[in-house]
Write an enzyme that holds these catalytic residues in place. Structure first.
Site, PDB file in Angstrom:
ATOM      1  N   ILE A  42       0.848  -1.193   0.000  1.00  0.00           N
ATOM      2  CA  ILE A  42       0.000   0.000   0.000  1.00  0.00           C
ATOM      3  C   ILE A  42       0.882   1.240   0.000  1.00  0.00           C
ATOM      4  O   ILE A  42       1.982   1.229   0.553  1.00  0.00           O
ATOM      5  CB  ILE A  42      -0.955  -0.010   1.215  1.00  0.00           C
ATOM      6  CG1 ILE A  42      -1.964   1.155   1.135  1.00  0.00           C
ATOM      7  CG2 ILE A  42      -0.191   0.016   2.529  1.00  0.00           C
ATOM      8  CD1 ILE A  42      -3.102   1.044   2.157  1.00  0.00           C
ATOM      9  N   CYS A  43       0.399   2.289  -0.650  1.00  0.00           N
ATOM     10  CA  CYS A  43       1.049   3.589  -0.649  1.00  0.00           C
ATOM     11  C   CYS A  43       2.388   3.512  -1.402  1.00  0.00           C
ATOM     12  O   CYS A  43       2.420   3.239  -2.590  1.00  0.00           O
ATOM     13  CB  CYS A  43       1.209   4.083   0.784  1.00  0.00           C
ATOM     14  SG  CYS A  43       1.554   5.843   0.929  1.00  0.00           S
ATOM     15  N   HIS A  44       3.520   3.733  -0.711  1.00  0.00           N
ATOM     16  CA  HIS A  44       4.843   3.624  -1.322  1.00  0.00           C
ATOM     17  C   HIS A  44       5.435   2.218  -1.179  1.00  0.00           C
ATOM     18  O   HIS A  44       6.542   1.969  -1.665  1.00  0.00           O
ATOM     19  CB  HIS A  44       5.828   4.608  -0.681  1.00  0.00           C
ATOM     20  CG  HIS A  44       5.583   6.051  -1.019  1.00  0.00           C
ATOM     21  ND1 HIS A  44       4.617   6.813  -0.385  1.00  0.00           N
ATOM     22  CD2 HIS A  44       6.180   6.880  -1.911  1.00  0.00           C
ATOM     23  CE1 HIS A  44       4.639   8.040  -0.873  1.00  0.00           C
ATOM     24  NE2 HIS A  44       5.571   8.109  -1.795  1.00  0.00           N
TER      25      HIS A  44
END
Length: 303
Positions: free
Chosen positions: A227-229
């Site tokens: 998730i995200c980076h």
């Protein structure tokens, strides 16, 4: 459009930003944070109007009046979970509703691989929801190791046994490491999660043991989630070529350069590869993972 941050234009930002419930001072006693009345039962018109904040929003609003502003840019869990957006409401339920089946994931072992700079709401939200539903969850992290003195790097002693969580750019607290990356065996785990926070995956992707762990989990057909980076680790592990995936908007171009087919959706599933974009997408990512761990049982990541 893949690769373009959604805040690039005013129109795009207005499309994706959550509308934050305004602060106000309540004249009635505040509910306890453990109480969560259903605002739609109390106010049927809430689907079209948010003029009256729900009791939980009032509690958070009041709580923030006793908090000084962060000195650096930060992500507020309170604002994330009380803003009037579909994904914000899902995150609210995910974090605050009690589990309906505490043994749902009994016998499952999940590795959350991260290092310093991990996004607090993503690691703690996933860790606590999974544990409250019966899973065994390990925080798996590389050892700090030694650095050449010319680099000028300095770590507190606590960094040998814990990872530092952040809220965007604000330091949060320390989270205990359960297993070191060089000791982790993929045979011991049923799924892996790579949370974000910009600094965390940028450091984790440089660890050979982390890259090998992610490759082996994916090759074994086990849910491999980011998730995200966190997808930066997948990029360095070389598992995205030809795969459908998503990530935080800033790094869509990195996924495309790694050969991924990038889409801007809350959760993208391609086989056992599961990816999401932003903290408020966490419930959908966990739900997709649970569906693969328990294919015969319906999963509800937004309990």
């Amino acid at each position: 459009m893949a690769g373009r941050p959604p805040w690039e234009s005013v129109n795009d930002w207005n499309r994706i930003r959550p509308r934050v419930t305004p602060h106000f001072v309540s004249k009635t006693p505040l509910p306890k944070l453990t109480e969560r009345p259903n605002p739609r039962l109390q106010n049927p018109s809430m689907e079209t109007s948010i003029s009256t904040p729900p009791p939980q929003s009032a509690a958070f609003s009041r709580m923030q009046q006793f908090m000084t502003p962060a000195a650096v840019p930060s992500i507020s869990t309170e604002l994330l979970t009380t803003a009037d957006g579909e994904l914000n409401r899902e995150l609210n339920a995910f974090l605050f509703d009690p589990p309906s089946d505490p043994s749902l994931l009994s016998g499952n072992r999940i590795a959350i691989c991260c290092t310093n700079g991990v996004e607090e709401v993503e690691i703690l939200g996933a860790q606590r929801w999974l544990m409250e539903h019966g899973a065994t969850v390990h925080v798996v992290s590389p050892r700090i190791g030694e650095f050449h003195p010319t680099l000028g790097l300095r770590f507190p002693p606590l960094a040998a046994t814990h990872v530092l969580a952040i809220r965007l750019m604000e330091n949060a607290g320390w989270i205990k490491i359960d297993t070191y990356m060089d000791e982790a065996d993929t045979a011991d785990y049923d799924a892996v999660i790579l949370p974000g926070g910009c600094w965390n995956p940028d450091a984790l992707r440089a660890d050979e043991h982390a890259r090998a762990f992610v490759r082996e989990m994916h090759a074994a057909g086990k849910p491999t989630c980011a998730i995200c980076h966190g997808q930066w680790v997948m990029v360095s592990a070389g598992i995205l070529k030809g795969k459908k995936a998503t990530a935080v908007w800033n790094i869509h171009v990195d996924l495309e350069n790694a050969g991924a087919i990038v889409t801007d959706e809350p959760c993208v599933v391609d086989g056992n590869l599961i990816t999401s974009r932003f903290p408020y997408d966490l419930p959908r990512m966990i739900q997709a993972m649970v569906k693969q761990l328990l294919p015969a049982k319906p999963a509800n990541g937004g309990e």
